[in-house]
Design a protein around this motif. Structure first.
Motif, PDB file in Angstrom:
ATOM      1  N   ASP A  67      11.664  35.098 -28.644  1.00  0.00           N
ATOM      2  CA  ASP A  67      12.405  35.750 -29.723  1.00  0.00           C
ATOM      3  C   ASP A  67      12.827  34.690 -30.743  1.00  0.00           C
ATOM      4  O   ASP A  67      13.457  33.698 -30.377  1.00  0.00           O
ATOM      5  N   PRO A  68      12.496  34.875 -32.035  1.00  0.00           N
ATOM      6  CA  PRO A  68      12.839  33.850 -33.036  1.00  0.00           C
ATOM      7  C   PRO A  68      14.334  33.576 -33.114  1.00  0.00           C
ATOM      8  O   PRO A  68      14.737  32.439 -33.369  1.00  0.00           O
ATOM      9  N   GLY A  69      15.168  34.594 -32.894  1.00  0.00           N
ATOM     10  CA  GLY A  69      16.602  34.372 -32.903  1.00  0.00           C
ATOM     11  C   GLY A  69      17.055  33.503 -31.749  1.00  0.00           C
ATOM     12  O   GLY A  69      17.904  32.618 -31.903  1.00  0.00           O
ATOM     13  N   VAL A  70      16.474  33.733 -30.578  1.00  0.00           N
ATOM     14  CA  VAL A  70      16.784  32.903 -29.409  1.00  0.00           C
ATOM     15  C   VAL A  70      16.278  31.480 -29.638  1.00  0.00           C
ATOM     16  O   VAL A  70      16.947  30.496 -29.309  1.00  0.00           O
ATOM     17  N   GLN A  71      15.093  31.362 -30.227  1.00  0.00           N
ATOM     18  CA  GLN A  71      14.557  30.032 -30.520  1.00  0.00           C
ATOM     19  C   GLN A  71      15.455  29.279 -31.504  1.00  0.00           C
ATOM     20  O   GLN A  71      15.617  28.062 -31.394  1.00  0.00           O
ATOM     21  N   ALA A  72      16.046  30.010 -32.449  1.00  0.00           N
ATOM     22  CA  ALA A  72      16.970  29.364 -33.395  1.00  0.00           C
ATOM     23  C   ALA A  72      18.182  28.800 -32.665  1.00  0.00           C
ATOM     24  O   ALA A  72      18.665  27.702 -32.975  1.00  0.00           O
ATOM     25  N   VAL A  73      18.680  29.535 -31.666  1.00  0.00           N
ATOM     26  CA  VAL A  73      19.802  29.039 -30.863  1.00  0.00           C
ATOM     27  C   VAL A  73      19.375  27.811 -30.066  1.00  0.00           C
ATOM     28  O   VAL A  73      20.080  26.792 -30.029  1.00  0.00           O
ATOM     29  N   MET A  74      18.203  27.883 -29.423  1.00  0.00           N
ATOM     30  CA  MET A  74      17.711  26.746 -28.633  1.00  0.00           C
ATOM     31  C   MET A  74      17.560  25.501 -29.520  1.00  0.00           C
ATOM     32  O   MET A  74      17.943  24.393 -29.138  1.00  0.00           O
ATOM     33  N   ARG A  75      16.994  25.705 -30.686  1.00  0.00           N
ATOM     34  CA  ARG A  75      16.782  24.592 -31.616  1.00  0.00           C
ATOM     35  C   ARG A  75      18.115  23.966 -32.028  1.00  0.00           C
ATOM     36  O   ARG A  75      18.234  22.741 -32.136  1.00  0.00           O
ATOM     37  N   THR A  76      19.129  24.799 -32.233  1.00  0.00           N
ATOM     38  CA  THR A  76      20.433  24.295 -32.652  1.00  0.00           C
ATOM     39  C   THR A  76      21.138  23.557 -31.517  1.00  0.00           C
ATOM     40  O   THR A  76      21.779  22.518 -31.735  1.00  0.00           O
ATOM     41  N   VAL A  77      21.009  24.068 -30.296  1.00  0.00           N
ATOM     42  CA  VAL A  77      21.580  23.373 -29.141  1.00  0.00           C
ATOM     43  C   VAL A  77      20.899  22.015 -28.960  1.00  0.00           C
ATOM     44  O   VAL A  77      21.555  20.997 -28.698  1.00  0.00           O
ATOM     45  N   MET A  78      19.570  21.984 -29.089  1.00  0.00           N
ATOM     46  CA  MET A  78      18.833  20.721 -29.001  1.00  0.00           C
ATOM     47  C   MET A  78      19.318  19.731 -30.050  1.00  0.00           C
ATOM     48  O   MET A  78      19.527  18.547 -29.765  1.00  0.00           O
ATOM     49  N   ARG A  79      19.507  20.217 -31.251  1.00  0.00           N
ATOM     50  CA  ARG A  79      19.947  19.362 -32.350  1.00  0.00           C
ATOM     51  C   ARG A  79      21.327  18.771 -32.061  1.00  0.00           C
ATOM     52  O   ARG A  79      21.560  17.580 -32.258  1.00  0.00           O
ATOM     53  N   ALA A  80      22.220  19.614 -31.572  1.00  0.00           N
ATOM     54  CA  ALA A  80      23.563  19.132 -31.254  1.00  0.00           C
ATOM     55  C   ALA A  80      23.513  18.080 -30.156  1.00  0.00           C
ATOM     56  O   ALA A  80      24.168  17.030 -30.249  1.00  0.00           O
ATOM     57  N   ALA A  81      22.726  18.337 -29.115  1.00  0.00           N
ATOM     58  CA  ALA A  81      22.644  17.386 -27.997  1.00  0.00           C
ATOM     59  C   ALA A  81      22.007  16.080 -28.434  1.00  0.00           C
ATOM     60  O   ALA A  81      22.464  14.991 -28.048  1.00  0.00           O
ATOM     61  N   ARG A  82      20.962  16.176 -29.238  1.00  0.00           N
ATOM     62  CA  ARG A  82      20.281  14.959 -29.693  1.00  0.00           C
ATOM     63  C   ARG A  82      21.200  14.132 -30.596  1.00  0.00           C
ATOM     64  O   ARG A  82      21.309  12.915 -30.450  1.00  0.00           O
ATOM     65  N   THR A  83      21.891  14.798 -31.523  1.00  0.00           N
ATOM     66  CA  THR A  83      22.787  14.098 -32.441  1.00  0.00           C
ATOM     67  C   THR A  83      23.917  13.420 -31.691  1.00  0.00           C
ATOM     68  O   THR A  83      24.229  12.243 -31.918  1.00  0.00           O
ATOM     69  N   GLN A  84      24.524  14.151 -30.767  1.00  0.00           N
ATOM     70  CA  GLN A  84      25.701  13.626 -30.088  1.00  0.00           C
ATOM     71  C   GLN A  84      25.357  12.627 -28.986  1.00  0.00           C
ATOM     72  O   GLN A  84      26.234  11.918 -28.507  1.00  0.00           O
ATOM     73  N   SER A  85      24.094  12.536 -28.611  1.00  0.00           N
ATOM     74  CA  SER A  85      23.715  11.575 -27.578  1.00  0.00           C
ATOM     75  C   SER A  85      23.680  10.153 -28.119  1.00  0.00           C
ATOM     76  O   SER A  85      23.613   9.197 -27.357  1.00  0.00           O
ATOM     77  N   TYR A  86      23.742   9.997 -29.452  1.00  0.00           N
ATOM     78  CA  TYR A  86      23.702   8.662 -30.044  1.00  0.00           C
ATOM     79  C   TYR A  86      25.095   8.087 -30.296  1.00  0.00           C
ATOM     80  O   TYR A  86      25.228   6.986 -30.813  1.00  0.00           O
ATOM     81  N   LEU A  87      26.151   8.828 -29.953  1.00  0.00           N
ATOM     82  CA  LEU A  87      27.493   8.334 -30.215  1.00  0.00           C
ATOM     83  C   LEU A  87      27.748   7.052 -29.428  1.00  0.00           C
ATOM     84  O   LEU A  87      27.441   6.962 -28.249  1.00  0.00           O
ATOM     85  N   PRO A  88      28.348   6.046 -30.074  1.00  0.00           N
ATOM     86  CA  PRO A  88      28.611   4.785 -29.374  1.00  0.00           C
ATOM     87  C   PRO A  88      29.785   4.931 -28.414  1.00  0.00           C
ATOM     88  O   PRO A  88      30.669   5.743 -28.630  1.00  0.00           O
ATOM     89  N   PRO A  89      29.804   4.141 -27.348  1.00  0.00           N
ATOM     90  CA  PRO A  89      30.920   4.210 -26.418  1.00  0.00           C
ATOM     91  C   PRO A  89      32.162   3.532 -26.979  1.00  0.00           C
ATOM     92  O   PRO A  89      32.077   2.673 -27.860  1.00  0.00           O
ATOM     93  N   ALA A  90      33.337   3.921 -26.482  1.00  0.00           N
ATOM     94  CA  ALA A  90      34.548   3.177 -26.795  1.00  0.00           C
ATOM     95  C   ALA A  90      34.459   1.807 -26.120  1.00  0.00           C
ATOM     96  O   ALA A  90      33.883   1.666 -25.054  1.00  0.00           O
ATOM     97  N   ILE A  91      35.011   0.807 -26.761  1.00  0.00           N
ATOM     98  CA  ILE A  91      34.948  -0.532 -26.189  1.00  0.00           C
ATOM     99  C   ILE A  91      36.348  -1.000 -25.822  1.00  0.00           C
ATOM    100  O   ILE A  91      37.331  -0.630 -26.456  1.00  0.00           O
ATOM    101  N   GLU A  92      36.427  -1.801 -24.781  1.00  0.00           N
ATOM    102  CA  GLU A  92      37.707  -2.265 -24.281  1.00  0.00           C
ATOM    103  C   GLU A  92      38.111  -3.605 -24.896  1.00  0.00           C
ATOM    104  O   GLU A  92      39.281  -3.876 -25.091  1.00  0.00           O
TER     105      GLU A  92
END
Length: 578
Positions: free
Chosen positions: A99-124
């Motif tokens: 379903d194209p609507g479901v695919q749009a949701v999947m694509r958006t979840v992928m985008r969020a996960a990919r974008t947020q996986s590059y966040l740098p860690p806090a440093i001590e």
């Protein structure tokens, strides 16, 4: 995260008045006007089909992408809880992946996960400046990322008094033989995390820029991993009408604003020292600590304010300055809000022209319906329903980037035709920095709303209260999709304002201003006004849509900016990139 708290975070996207977190909303009915005639509302039973979004994933591709994102976050120590992502995947597993609507949701979840996986860690490590005036850089991430921090005075009028810590990240120049110096950047906000911004921005730069500069960003004072600013909580039981009508309701709203402003006094002495002037003084201390005679600077959106102030206070410290998405500090806070409302409305109309049969009146219909009955989010948790407030935030977020316009069309169609607010909620959350992994605010504080308010209230002048209320009524009538509460928080702010006013800088200072004609957040007219005060600056105009453009969005803009940064050659005045 509770729905009340979630709405408070999401409100940051539109720079709305944060004191209204959790308040109920009501529809502001737009009236036709010669300047902004309202389109006919969409008919939800007769909305044409839309083309599927490009690069739609299969289920296996979807799962593989999420697995890689989780591994990346686990490797850099920035995620231990994936409960929210697992819940979304579980809900999607029963849906039709064709379903194209479901695919749009999947694509958006992928985008969020990919974008947020590059966040740098806090440093001590503290990485405090040494007696030799250097920084203690330490490896802290992928791709050669290094981190340090710097102690600076809380109050520059008391340089030997209390200090605060500023966190700084950098990617060293990849070719020491070609190294020109330091390229410092700020993503705007105010309240945006430069540390969260840096990895993605660095990826967008050309190899020549990476070879020539140490690419650096930082969390400004009050934000993220630097010493943060946190206001106290506000009793929301008063729940005033967010669109006050009449003297009595306006008085109630003002009292509520006063309570919210007073709660920020709990932030302590930092509240008096977070404006652009103090941040720029921190930037100057960074330059000294790095041992650089001069730095180059790229500022986006509110980062252009920092660039203007830096050029005003320390012109001798700037080698090359690029300001993309100009903010005019000579206007009042309310005038800025009004200009943005009109610009977003114009952007919505240009978006509609890209899919006129399906999109005409669609945003207006969704906002009107969501105000009466919020749209449930089929694949999210039960409390994540989309009311008109969140729908407006999502629409504004997607209008900032033309590449998101097909997704905006799908988001609105799924709500109007199928009663599903999932896409609208996901996009609003992504823009506000809410983690797709566990539902927390990504990168620590995401876009700090407390810092946003404190900076804006210190740096901008305000219109009188009665005028502010009148401006809000007029704007909400003309632009109902972007209706927002009156912008009066700064009128009752507990600390003294120090408005920046119109900023200028020396004529001999090389400055390149970049502005997009269809920018909805920093309207092109503001860049034209700033240039009129500084005729030696060069305005590079991008004839197009979207909020800011340098960094992989337009080859013509990138070429002109890169030539300036590397060779100090400004484009000819009047240059337009189409």
């Amino acid at each position: 995260m509770a729905n009340r708290e979630r709405r408070g975070v999401l409100a940051l996207l539109l720079a709305m008045v944060l004191l209204l977190t959790g308040c109920s909303t009501e529809t502001v009915v737009g009236q036709p006007s010669p300047k902004y005639p309202m389109p006919k509302l969409a008919d939800p039973d007769n909305i044409p089909e839309l083309d599927p979004l490009p690069e739609t994933p299969t289920w296996d591709e979807f799962m593989d992408s999420l697995e890689n994102s989780v591994k990346r976050r686990a490797n850099n120590g920035t995620v231990t809880d994936t409960s929210r992502l697992e819940q979304i995947v579980d809900e999607l597993s029963d849906a039709d992946p064709e379903d194209p609507g479901v695919q749009a949701v999947m694509r958006t979840v992928m985008r969020a996960a990919r974008t947020q996986s590059y966040l740098p860690p806090a440093i001590e490590q503290s990485g405090k400046a040494s007696s030799a005036g250097t920084l203690d850089w330490q490896s802290c991430g992928e791709g050669g990322l290094e981190c340090a921090s710097l102690q600076v005075p809380l109050d520059y009028d008391d340089p030997n008094g209390e200090t605060i810590e500023i966190k700084i990240d950098r990617y060293p120049a990849t070719d020491p033989d070609k190294r020109i110096g330091v390229l410092l950047s700020n993503p705007g906000g105010p309240g945006g995390s430069g540390l969260d911004f840096l990895p993605g921005w660095y990826e967008s730069l050309t190899d020549e820029i990476k070879a020539s500069f140490d690419v650096i960003s930082f969390d400004p004072r009050g934000v993220g991993q630097s010493d943060g600013l946190t206001c106290g909580s506000v009793d929301t039981s008063a729940n005033p009408n967010p669109y006050p009508n009449g003297d009595s309701e306006e008085d109630e709203f003002t009292e509520y604003a006063e309570d919210a402003a007073a709660a920020c006094e709990q932030a302590g002495p930092l509240l008096d020292h977070v404006g652009a002037v103090n941040v720029v003084k921190d930037m100057e201390e960074m330059r000294k600590a790095m041992g650089e005679e001069q730095i180059s600077y790229v500022g986006y959106s509110y980062g252009t304010v920092l660039g203007q102030v830096y050029a005003n206070l320390y012109p001798e410290s700037l080698r090359a300055t690029v300001l993309d998405g100009m903010v005019d500090t000579a206007i009042t806070k309310q005038e800025l809000s009004s200009k943005q409302n009109a610009a977003f409305d114009n952007a919505l109309r240009r978006f509609t022209k890209t899919c006129p049969e399906a999109c005409t009146g669609l945003a207006q219909y969704v906002i009107q319906q969501a105000a009466q009955t919020p749209y449930p989010s089929t694949y999210l948790t039960a409390q994540e329903s989309v009311d008109d407030y969140i729908a407006s935030i999502s629409i504004s977020s997607m209008l900032r980037t033309p590449e998101n316009w097909p997704l905006l069309a799908w988001s609105l169609r799924e709500a109007a035709a199928n009663g599903d607010g999932t896409l609208l909620m996901l996009i609003a959350e992504l823009g506000a920095g809410i983690s797709i992994f566990d539902g927390s605010v990504s990168g620590g504080d995401g876009l700090s709303g407390d810092a946003f308010n404190a900076v804006m209230c210190e740096d901008f002048d305000v219109a009188p209260l009665d005028e502010a209320y009148q401006m809000a009524r007029t704007d909400n009538r003309l632009h109902p999709v972007f209706a927002s509460p009156p912008d009066v928080l700064c009128n009752v702010w507990p600390t003294e304002r120090e408005p920046l006013g119109p900023l200028t800088w020396p004529e001999e200072l090389p400055m390149l201003l970049v502005s997009t004609t269809g920018d909805p957040a920093t309207p092109h007219s503001m860049a034209q006004t700033v240039v009129s005060r500084n005729p030696s600056a060069v305005l590079l105009t991008h004839n197009g849509d979207g909020h800011t453009v340098y960094g992989g969005q337009d080859k013509c803009v990138d070429k002109n900016v890169n030539t300036f940064l590397i060779d100090l050659e400004l484009p000819k005045k009047g240059t337009v990139c189409k």
